[in-house]
Design a protein around this motif. Structure first.
Motif, PDB file in Angstrom:
ATOM      1  N   ASN A 198      24.129  37.828  35.321  1.00 46.56           N
ATOM      2  CA  ASN A 198      24.043  36.459  35.831  1.00 46.56           C
ATOM      3  C   ASN A 198      23.774  36.434  37.336  1.00 46.56           C
ATOM      4  OD1 ASN A 198      23.955  33.782  35.095  1.00 46.56           O
ATOM      5  ND2 ASN A 198      26.157  33.463  35.198  1.00 46.56           N
ATOM      6  N   GLY A 199      22.957  37.384  37.796  1.00 39.86           N
ATOM      7  CA  GLY A 199      22.533  37.388  39.181  1.00 39.86           C
ATOM      8  C   GLY A 199      23.441  38.125  40.144  1.00 39.86           C
ATOM      9  N   TYR A 200      24.481  38.804  39.635  1.00 36.36           N
ATOM     10  CA  TYR A 200      25.429  39.474  40.521  1.00 36.36           C
ATOM     11  C   TYR A 200      25.807  40.861  40.014  1.00 36.36           C
ATOM     12  CZ  TYR A 200      26.418  35.462  43.513  1.00 36.36           C
ATOM     13  OH  TYR A 200      26.309  34.448  44.430  1.00 36.36           O
ATOM     14  N   ASP A 201      26.051  41.757  40.965  1.00 32.41           N
ATOM     15  CA  ASP A 201      26.801  42.986  40.723  1.00 32.41           C
ATOM     16  C   ASP A 201      28.227  42.717  41.194  1.00 32.41           C
ATOM     17  OD1 ASP A 201      24.465  44.222  39.929  1.00 32.41           O
ATOM     18  OD2 ASP A 201      24.109  45.162  41.885  1.00 32.41           O
ATOM     19  N   ALA A 202      29.198  43.236  40.474  1.00 28.36           N
ATOM     20  CA  ALA A 202      30.587  42.980  40.863  1.00 28.36           C
ATOM     21  C   ALA A 202      31.474  44.134  40.426  1.00 28.36           C
ATOM     22  CB  ALA A 202      31.098  41.676  40.240  1.00 28.36           C
ATOM     23  N   THR A 203      32.491  44.394  41.231  1.00 26.26           N
ATOM     24  CA  THR A 203      33.529  45.364  40.890  1.00 26.26           C
ATOM     25  C   THR A 203      34.873  44.673  41.054  1.00 26.26           C
ATOM     26  OG1 THR A 203      32.187  47.199  41.704  1.00 26.26           O
ATOM     27  CG2 THR A 203      34.534  47.611  41.393  1.00 26.26           C
ATOM     28  N   ARG A 204      35.736  44.836  40.071  1.00 30.08           N
ATOM     29  CA  ARG A 204      37.016  44.140  40.098  1.00 30.08           C
ATOM     30  C   ARG A 204      38.140  45.060  39.619  1.00 30.08           C
ATOM     31  NH1 ARG A 204      37.491  38.542  36.848  1.00 30.08           N
ATOM     32  NH2 ARG A 204      35.775  37.999  38.293  1.00 30.08           N
ATOM     33  N   VAL A 205      39.251  45.023  40.323  1.00 29.13           N
ATOM     34  CA  VAL A 205      40.473  45.734  39.920  1.00 29.13           C
ATOM     35  C   VAL A 205      41.577  44.695  39.782  1.00 29.13           C
ATOM     36  CG1 VAL A 205      42.182  47.486  40.530  1.00 29.13           C
ATOM     37  CG2 VAL A 205      39.776  47.827  41.144  1.00 29.13           C
ATOM     38  N   THR A 206      42.256  44.680  38.639  1.00 27.39           N
ATOM     39  CA  THR A 206      43.342  43.715  38.420  1.00 27.39           C
ATOM     40  C   THR A 206      44.536  44.417  37.799  1.00 27.39           C
ATOM     41  OG1 THR A 206      42.310  43.103  36.305  1.00 27.39           O
ATOM     42  CG2 THR A 206      41.901  41.659  38.169  1.00 27.39           C
ATOM     43  N   GLY A 207      45.696  43.823  37.976  1.00 29.84           N
ATOM     44  CA  GLY A 207      46.900  44.391  37.393  1.00 29.84           C
ATOM     45  C   GLY A 207      48.033  43.393  37.379  1.00 29.84           C
ATOM     46  N   GLN A 208      48.984  43.641  36.501  1.00 29.08           N
ATOM     47  CA  GLN A 208      50.180  42.806  36.410  1.00 29.08           C
ATOM     48  C   GLN A 208      51.329  43.687  35.942  1.00 29.08           C
ATOM     49  OE1 GLN A 208      50.148  39.526  33.501  1.00 29.08           O
ATOM     50  NE2 GLN A 208      50.943  38.176  35.080  1.00 29.08           N
ATOM     51  N   VAL A 209      52.491  43.510  36.548  1.00 24.17           N
ATOM     52  CA  VAL A 209      53.643  44.339  36.222  1.00 24.17           C
ATOM     53  C   VAL A 209      54.878  43.459  36.091  1.00 24.17           C
ATOM     54  CG1 VAL A 209      54.154  44.810  38.653  1.00 24.17           C
ATOM     55  CG2 VAL A 209      54.965  46.394  36.900  1.00 24.17           C
ATOM     56  N   LYS A 210      55.770  43.848  35.203  1.00 25.45           N
ATOM     57  CA  LYS A 210      57.025  43.123  35.016  1.00 25.45           C
ATOM     58  C   LYS A 210      58.129  43.879  35.748  1.00 25.45           C
ATOM     59  CE  LYS A 210      57.726  41.349  30.943  1.00 25.45           C
ATOM     60  NZ  LYS A 210      58.081  41.203  29.500  1.00 25.45           N
ATOM     61  N   VAL A 211      58.820  43.205  36.663  1.00 27.60           N
ATOM     62  CA  VAL A 211      59.876  43.826  37.467  1.00 27.60           C
ATOM     63  C   VAL A 211      61.120  42.945  37.451  1.00 27.60           C
ATOM     64  CG1 VAL A 211      58.231  44.999  38.980  1.00 27.60           C
ATOM     65  CG2 VAL A 211      59.069  42.736  39.596  1.00 27.60           C
ATOM     66  N   GLY A 213      63.548  42.518  35.503  1.00 28.92           N
ATOM     67  CA  GLY A 213      63.748  41.779  34.256  1.00 28.92           C
ATOM     68  C   GLY A 213      62.491  41.090  33.783  1.00 28.92           C
ATOM     69  N   GLN A 214      62.336  39.795  34.119  1.00 27.57           N
ATOM     70  CA  GLN A 214      61.221  39.008  33.586  1.00 27.57           C
ATOM     71  C   GLN A 214      60.229  38.549  34.654  1.00 27.57           C
ATOM     72  OE1 GLN A 214      60.715  38.490  30.233  1.00 27.57           O
ATOM     73  NE2 GLN A 214      62.413  39.937  30.090  1.00 27.57           N
ATOM     74  N   LEU A 215      60.424  38.933  35.905  1.00 31.85           N
ATOM     75  CA  LEU A 215      59.497  38.540  36.959  1.00 31.85           C
ATOM     76  C   LEU A 215      58.180  39.283  36.814  1.00 31.85           C
ATOM     77  CD1 LEU A 215      58.911  37.048  39.655  1.00 31.85           C
ATOM     78  CD2 LEU A 215      59.834  39.073  40.826  1.00 31.85           C
ATOM     79  N   LYS A 216      57.076  38.547  36.751  1.00 36.47           N
ATOM     80  CA  LYS A 216      55.750  39.146  36.639  1.00 36.47           C
ATOM     81  C   LYS A 216      55.025  39.030  37.974  1.00 36.47           C
ATOM     82  CE  LYS A 216      55.216  37.954  31.730  1.00 36.47           C
ATOM     83  NZ  LYS A 216      54.408  37.185  30.744  1.00 36.47           N
ATOM     84  N   VAL A 217      54.500  40.142  38.439  1.00 28.60           N
ATOM     85  CA  VAL A 217      53.748  40.191  39.688  1.00 28.60           C
ATOM     86  C   VAL A 217      52.322  40.616  39.366  1.00 28.60           C
ATOM     87  CG1 VAL A 217      53.579  41.202  41.983  1.00 28.60           C
ATOM     88  CG2 VAL A 217      55.839  40.814  40.956  1.00 28.60           C
ATOM     89  N   GLY A 218      51.355  39.817  39.778  1.00 29.95           N
ATOM     90  CA  GLY A 218      49.954  40.113  39.503  1.00 29.95           C
ATOM     91  C   GLY A 218      49.145  40.244  40.779  1.00 29.95           C
ATOM     92  N   ALA A 219      48.054  40.997  40.698  1.00 27.12           N
ATOM     93  CA  ALA A 219      47.194  41.181  41.874  1.00 27.12           C
ATOM     94  C   ALA A 219      45.779  41.517  41.419  1.00 27.12           C
ATOM     95  CB  ALA A 219      47.731  42.293  42.770  1.00 27.12           C
ATOM     96  N   GLY A 220      44.821  41.281  42.312  1.00 27.73           N
ATOM     97  CA  GLY A 220      43.434  41.599  42.006  1.00 27.73           C
ATOM     98  C   GLY A 220      42.612  41.787  43.267  1.00 27.73           C
ATOM     99  N   LEU A 221      41.600  42.644  43.166  1.00 31.39           N
ATOM    100  CA  LEU A 221      40.636  42.858  44.239  1.00 31.39           C
ATOM    101  C   LEU A 221      39.232  42.708  43.663  1.00 31.39           C
ATOM    102  CD1 LEU A 221      42.127  46.091  45.889  1.00 31.39           C
ATOM    103  CD2 LEU A 221      42.237  43.762  46.825  1.00 31.39           C
ATOM    104  N   VAL A 222      38.315  42.152  44.431  1.00 25.63           N
ATOM    105  CA  VAL A 222      36.944  41.988  43.958  1.00 25.63           C
ATOM    106  C   VAL A 222      35.969  42.257  45.084  1.00 25.63           C
ATOM    107  CG1 VAL A 222      36.795  39.523  44.486  1.00 25.63           C
ATOM    108  CG2 VAL A 222      35.380  40.458  42.669  1.00 25.63           C
ATOM    109  N   GLN A 223      34.826  42.847  44.734  1.00 27.08           N
ATOM    110  CA  GLN A 223      33.661  42.889  45.606  1.00 27.08           C
ATOM    111  C   GLN A 223      32.467  42.455  44.772  1.00 27.08           C
ATOM    112  OE1 GLN A 223      31.247  46.489  47.196  1.00 27.08           O
ATOM    113  NE2 GLN A 223      32.533  45.872  48.931  1.00 27.08           N
TER     114      GLN A 223
END
Length: 302
Positions: A198-211, A213-223
């Motif tokens: 769709n007209g783009y090159d892209a690289t993406r890293v994503t993740g989510q972790v449970k810490v 007990g039930q707290l979820k922490v998510g993060a992502g990087l994109v170029q």
């Protein structure tokens, strides 16, 4: 008109379900918000249907330990005029599943889009990560492959056919680890890449972790890089979500170069498949008018 006839045909097929040797699953989601929106010209009130959908899918046993898989899914806008714009196609495919994995042909979400799992806490709303990031693509003329899971890892591959003499094939790849619902594992992570999609090159890293007990922490990087101009942009995302009895509290922050947006909200379950929710989202754009949204809504899955 054609879309309406197609949906009516699908509904007829579900009525005839008991007569079929091939079991169908009928599913869907209705999500509607009443919101105050400000997109630069002043605030106004509106009703929004947030990717409400209806679909049928099946998994039919064949010879040789193979299965036929298929899905026909449509988005339905509950708040729009009752015309052809009310219904549009989503993922629709046919494929084969076996010990080698699953191969699908039709209209599919790309590997990079699927790689986010459930990291985007405001998916389908005004703060969907596609507001800033490229790569949230559902492509026609696509072949998709999903590998079996091995030691928690799985591979996704998409090949998008050029479709025209002037076109160029595109590819999307993703390597996933863990359970995106964080029920079978406490960690979900992925790395993905688009090549001329769709007209783009892209690289993406994503993740989510449970810490804790039930707290979820998510993060992502994109170029991402525009193929036509070579312009590159970088961004990142961070979020938190925490269940508290029947509530789920969540907050998210996302950037792309000088663009940035934040959202916070809460969900409240009033049944197994039904919830009420409220959220606020604000985006500060470097080259266009800033936006603000405040919404309350209801969602029901079936």
């Amino acid at each position: 008109m054609f879309a309406k006839k197609t949906l009516l045909l699908a509904m007829f097929m579900t009525v005839a379900l008991p007569l079929q040797a091939d079991p169908l699953t009928v599913y869907g989601k209705i999500n509607v918000t009443a919101q105050s929106s400000d997109e630069g010209a002043g605030s106004f009130s509106e009703l929004k249907s947030n990717a409400s959908r209806f679909g049928i899918k099946g998994d039919y046993e064949l010879d040789g330990e193979l299965s036929l898989v298929y899905q026909l899914e449509w988005e339905v806008d509950l708040t729009d005029d009752a015309n052809e714009k009310n219904i549009k196609g989503r993922d629709q495919f046919i494929g084969l599943k076996g010990s080698f994995g699953t191969i699908k042909a039709g209209r599919n979400d790309t590997a990079l889009k699927l790689s986010q799992g459930k990291v985007d806490l405001f998916n389908d709303y005004e703060a969907d990560i596609k507001t800033l990031w490229k790569g949230e693509n559902r492509m026609n003329n696509s072949l998709a492959y999903i590998s079996p899971s091995f030691q928690g890892f799985s591979l996704l591959v998409s090949h998008i056919m050029e479709d025209t003499p002037e076109g160029k094939d595109g590819q999307s790849f993703a390597l996933l680890y863990g359970d995106d619902a964080l029920k079978e594992s406490k960690l979900f992570a992925s790395v993905a890449m688009d090549n001329e999609v769709n007209g783009y090159d892209a690289t993406r890293v994503t993740g989510q972790v449970k810490v804790l007990g039930q707290l979820k922490v998510g993060a992502g990087l994109v170029q991402q890089e525009a193929v036509a101009t070579g312009k590159k942009e970088d961004g990142w995302l961070a979020n938190l979500s925490y269940p508290l009895d029947k509530y789920e509290l969540k907050a998210q922050y996302q950037t792309l170069e000088e663009h940035k947006g934040f959202s916070f909200g809460t969900d409240y379950k009033i049944g197994k498949d039904t919830k009420l929710f409220a959220w606020y989202s604000s985006f500060d754009f470097d080259n266009k008018v800033d936006t603000d949204y405040l919404a309350i809504g209801i969602e029901h899955k079936f």
